[in-house]
Design a protein around this motif. Structure first.
Motif, PDB file in Angstrom:
ATOM      1  N   PHE A  29       0.948  -1.238  -0.050  1.00  0.00           N
ATOM      2  CA  PHE A  29      -0.638   0.203   0.170  1.00  0.00           C
ATOM      3  C   PHE A  29       1.101   1.112  -0.074  1.00  0.00           C
ATOM      4  CE2 PHE A  29      -3.316   2.695   0.952  1.00  0.00           C
ATOM      5  CZ  PHE A  29      -2.600   3.664   1.996  1.00  0.00           C
ATOM      6  N   ILE A  44       0.575   3.098  -3.827  1.00  0.00           N
ATOM      7  CA  ILE A  44      -0.488   3.558  -4.128  1.00  0.00           C
ATOM      8  C   ILE A  44      -0.885   4.958  -3.022  1.00  0.00           C
ATOM      9  CG2 ILE A  44      -2.511   3.491  -2.445  1.00  0.00           C
ATOM     10  CD1 ILE A  44      -2.956   0.888  -3.246  1.00  0.00           C
ATOM     11  N   GLY A  53      -4.029   4.339   5.879  1.00  0.00           N
ATOM     12  CA  GLY A  53      -4.664   2.742   5.085  1.00  0.00           C
ATOM     13  C   GLY A  53      -4.072   1.428   6.282  1.00  0.00           C
ATOM     14  N   LEU A 106      -6.313   0.778   9.279  1.00  0.00           N
ATOM     15  CA  LEU A 106      -7.633   0.071   9.178  1.00  0.00           C
ATOM     16  C   LEU A 106      -7.445  -1.432   8.362  1.00  0.00           C
ATOM     17  CD1 LEU A 106     -10.514   0.551   8.306  1.00  0.00           C
ATOM     18  CD2 LEU A 106     -10.096  -0.036   5.336  1.00  0.00           C
ATOM     19  N   GLN A 107      -6.131  -1.461   7.724  1.00  0.00           N
ATOM     20  CA  GLN A 107      -5.470  -3.420   7.201  1.00  0.00           C
ATOM     21  C   GLN A 107      -5.421  -3.451   8.417  1.00  0.00           C
ATOM     22  OE1 GLN A 107      -1.984  -1.907   5.023  1.00  0.00           O
ATOM     23  NE2 GLN A 107      -3.221  -2.851   2.640  1.00  0.00           N
ATOM     24  N   LEU A 138      -8.892  -4.329   9.848  1.00  0.00           N
ATOM     25  CA  LEU A 138      -9.326  -5.519   8.852  1.00  0.00           C
ATOM     26  C   LEU A 138      -8.424  -6.990   9.438  1.00  0.00           C
ATOM     27  CD1 LEU A 138     -12.520  -3.215   7.124  1.00  0.00           C
ATOM     28  CD2 LEU A 138     -12.035  -4.671   9.471  1.00  0.00           C
ATOM     29  N   LEU A 139      -7.476  -6.224   8.540  1.00  0.00           N
ATOM     30  CA  LEU A 139      -6.960  -7.716   8.096  1.00  0.00           C
ATOM     31  C   LEU A 139      -5.897  -8.575   9.110  1.00  0.00           C
ATOM     32  CD1 LEU A 139      -4.590  -6.361   4.567  1.00  0.00           C
ATOM     33  CD2 LEU A 139      -5.868  -7.686   4.746  1.00  0.00           C
ATOM     34  N   PHE A 188     -16.398 -14.094  -0.238  1.00  0.00           N
ATOM     35  CA  PHE A 188     -15.168 -13.951  -0.559  1.00  0.00           C
ATOM     36  C   PHE A 188     -15.065 -15.717  -1.160  1.00  0.00           C
ATOM     37  CE2 PHE A 188     -12.705 -11.540   1.374  1.00  0.00           C
ATOM     38  CZ  PHE A 188     -13.395 -10.765   2.218  1.00  0.00           C
ATOM     39  N   VAL A 220     -14.368  -4.096   1.138  1.00  0.00           N
ATOM     40  CA  VAL A 220     -13.209  -5.201   0.615  1.00  0.00           C
ATOM     41  C   VAL A 220     -12.778  -4.947  -0.414  1.00  0.00           C
ATOM     42  CG1 VAL A 220     -13.611  -7.855  -1.312  1.00  0.00           C
ATOM     43  CG2 VAL A 220     -15.449  -6.920   0.688  1.00  0.00           C
ATOM     44  N   LEU A 240      -9.407  -4.026   1.777  1.00  0.00           N
ATOM     45  CA  LEU A 240      -8.893  -5.160   2.220  1.00  0.00           C
ATOM     46  C   LEU A 240      -8.194  -5.710   1.142  1.00  0.00           C
ATOM     47  CD1 LEU A 240     -11.595  -6.978   4.040  1.00  0.00           C
ATOM     48  CD2 LEU A 240      -9.739  -5.047   4.710  1.00  0.00           C
ATOM     49  N   LEU A 241      -8.502  -5.557   0.054  1.00  0.00           N
ATOM     50  CA  LEU A 241      -7.723  -6.678  -0.755  1.00  0.00           C
ATOM     51  C   LEU A 241      -6.478  -5.509  -1.466  1.00  0.00           C
ATOM     52  CD1 LEU A 241     -10.454  -8.744  -2.077  1.00  0.00           C
ATOM     53  CD2 LEU A 241      -8.444  -9.455  -0.698  1.00  0.00           C
ATOM     54  N   THR A 242      -6.898  -4.656  -2.003  1.00  0.00           N
ATOM     55  CA  THR A 242      -6.152  -3.383  -2.740  1.00  0.00           C
ATOM     56  C   THR A 242      -5.523  -2.488  -2.011  1.00  0.00           C
ATOM     57  OG1 THR A 242      -8.576  -2.630  -4.040  1.00  0.00           O
ATOM     58  CG2 THR A 242      -6.948  -4.914  -5.032  1.00  0.00           C
ATOM     59  N   PRO A 252      -6.276   0.213   0.849  1.00  0.00           N
ATOM     60  CA  PRO A 252      -7.118   0.410   2.025  1.00  0.00           C
ATOM     61  C   PRO A 252      -7.811   2.098   2.425  1.00  0.00           C
ATOM     62  CG  PRO A 252      -5.254   0.504   2.797  1.00  0.00           C
ATOM     63  CD  PRO A 252      -5.229   0.713   0.885  1.00  0.00           C
TER      64      PRO A 252
END
Lengths: 235, 210
Positions: free
Chosen positions: A55, A59, A105, A108-109, A112-113, A141, B73, B76-78, B80
């Motif tokens: 990330f 990003i 970011g 949040l990761q 939740l992750l 999923f 989702v 979470l995957l790509t 945040p």
């Protein structure tokens, strides 16, 4: 009862909320850098270091570069100041925004992750979500690999029938418009079939209680409170 | 997941089980399309086609949750940062539902006009997030427009709103056109199972069965 090594979901959520709030309230670069350092360490400990790194690199870094070009070079000042009045302040503003992005970011990761796939239903029940939300999450999923498989089947069928030319990456891209409609039809049909099977079998998710790690929950409370207090002091 | 004889099926008072499974598929559709378009670095996102389809089939609440779910989702995957734009997905679902109620998706010219309106709505709703989270610059093509306007002396919020109004209509019009085109290709026997009056009003199913 499901056991987990993680903090209670509500404490996790509130700590994330506190972290995000402090991130937006503070303008202190050293504080944000310290926060990111903490997030990075906790991400590695929590096993989500790689997503945080991806990330940050793919990003945040390009956005940070664009912010620097705009606010430090083109505008030459932060918002609210005349153009060209303070390039250094514009650079600092760009840096604060980029660091905030990385913090938000990363938080949040981490929130939740770090929830394991096996713990997800119990976690969702623990925060008060209904069974329909659990069904939706699990179905989402489950659909991913099936959608990919179905798309591969459609493309392979088109190549086999000579409708797609030679198998190269460019012809693969050209197949995209021919994939969407069959995929949507498959989506609708599978939703109907799954719903009928679900109702006929009387399925439901086992509602299990979540046993949390209270030492980790306490540590999370201490960390988030401490950081909020530090931000208040620095401000 | 386990089967339990004494627990009833997961029929929710808000959403039937069929809607839940369709929402799940819509979420995945949004994420996959959005990821594919992101790879091309094009100024179009295609991350709300599933939202639009689910809205037309099952109502605006299901569509809004599909959009929000896809950004959660996707976050979470790509990326945040995506969840912060959830309000945009809600606005898209609500707008599509409102125009569909008026029958403004009947023909492709009307879809075109509705898509432009959708772009304007999405641009305005996304603007505060872009300003306060990204400082006005997201790194996308629209950021060039923002930079130009900032350099000409406009405020951040005005620059972001104007760039959104310039860039979003193209993306949202294409998404709406794609969603309608996709639905028109679905067999009537399947669409009839969703039994939504919006489908008949916009001639996506024959009026006898809508």
């Amino acid at each position: 009862m499901a056991e987990t090594r993680y903090a209670h979901p509500w404490i996790r959520f509130l700590a994330c909320l506190a972290g995000v709030t402090v991130t937006f309230v503070t303008h202190s670069l050293p504080l944000l850098l310290a926060g990111i350092g903490g997030v990075a360490v906790m991400s590695v400990i929590g096993g989500v270091g790689q997503p945080f790194l991806r990330f940050s690199v793919y990003i945040v870094a390009p956005v940070a570069a664009a912010l620097w070009v705009v606010w430090a070079l083109i505008v030459g000042a932060p918002p609210g100041m005349p153009i060209g009045a303070a390039p250094d302040a514009g650079r600092d503003y760009a840096l604060v925004v980029a660091l905030r992005l990385m913090m938000v970011g990363g938080l949040l990761q981490m929130a939740l992750l770090t929830i394991g796939a096996d713990d997800l239903p119990a976690t969702m029940y623990a925060v008060g979500l209904r069974e329909s939300a659990v069904v939706l999450a699990m179905a989402t999923f489950a659909v991913f690999p099936e959608l990919k498989m179905r798309a591969d089947q459609i493309v392979t069928a088109r190549y086999a029938r000579g409708l797609a030319g030679r198998r190269r990456w460019i012809s693969g891209i050209q197949q995209l418009p021919y994939i969407f409609r069959p995929l949507l039809v498959w989506m609708l049909r599978s939703a109907i079939q799954r719903a009928e099977a679900w109702q006929q079998r009387g399925l439901s998710f086992r509602r299990s209680a979540l046993r949390c790690s209270w030492p980790r929950s306490a540590a999370l409370v201490v960390l988030s409170t401490g950081w909020a207090a530090l931000a208040w002091t620095v401000q | 997941m386990s089967t339990t004889q004494d627990s009833p099926a997961a029929e929710d008072k808000a959403f039937p089980i069929q809607t839940l499974f369709l929402m799940a598929a819509g979420i995945v559709f949004n994420i996959v399309l959005g990821t594919v378009m992101h790879t091309f670095k094009a100024p179009i996102y295609f991350d709300a086609v599933g939202t639009i389809v689910v809205t037309l089939l099952c109502g605006w609440r299901a569509g809004a949750l599909t959009g929000v779910g896809s950004f959660l989702v996707g976050g979470l995957l790509t990326n945040p940062v995506l969840p912060w734009f959830s309000a945009t997905q809600c606005a898209i679902a609500l707008y599509v539902w409102l125009v569909a109620r008026q029958g403004w998706l009947v023909s492709y010219p009307k879809v075109l006009m509705s898509g432009i309106g959708l772009g304007l709505v999405a641009g305005i709703v996304s603007a505060p997030v872009i300003v306060y989270l990204f400082g006005g610059i997201t790194g996308s093509g629209a950021s060039l427009i923002v930079a130009f306007m900032l350099a000409s002396g406009k405020s951040v919020i005005n620059s972001v709103v104007l760039s959104g109004l310039a860039a979003e209509p193209l993306d949202k019009t294409l998404q709406l056109l794609l969603a309608i085109w996709l639905l028109k290709g679905v067999p009537q026997t399947i669409l009839q199972k969703f039994n939504n009056p919006l489908l008949a009003k916009n001639r996506l199913v024959s009026a006898d069965h809508g």
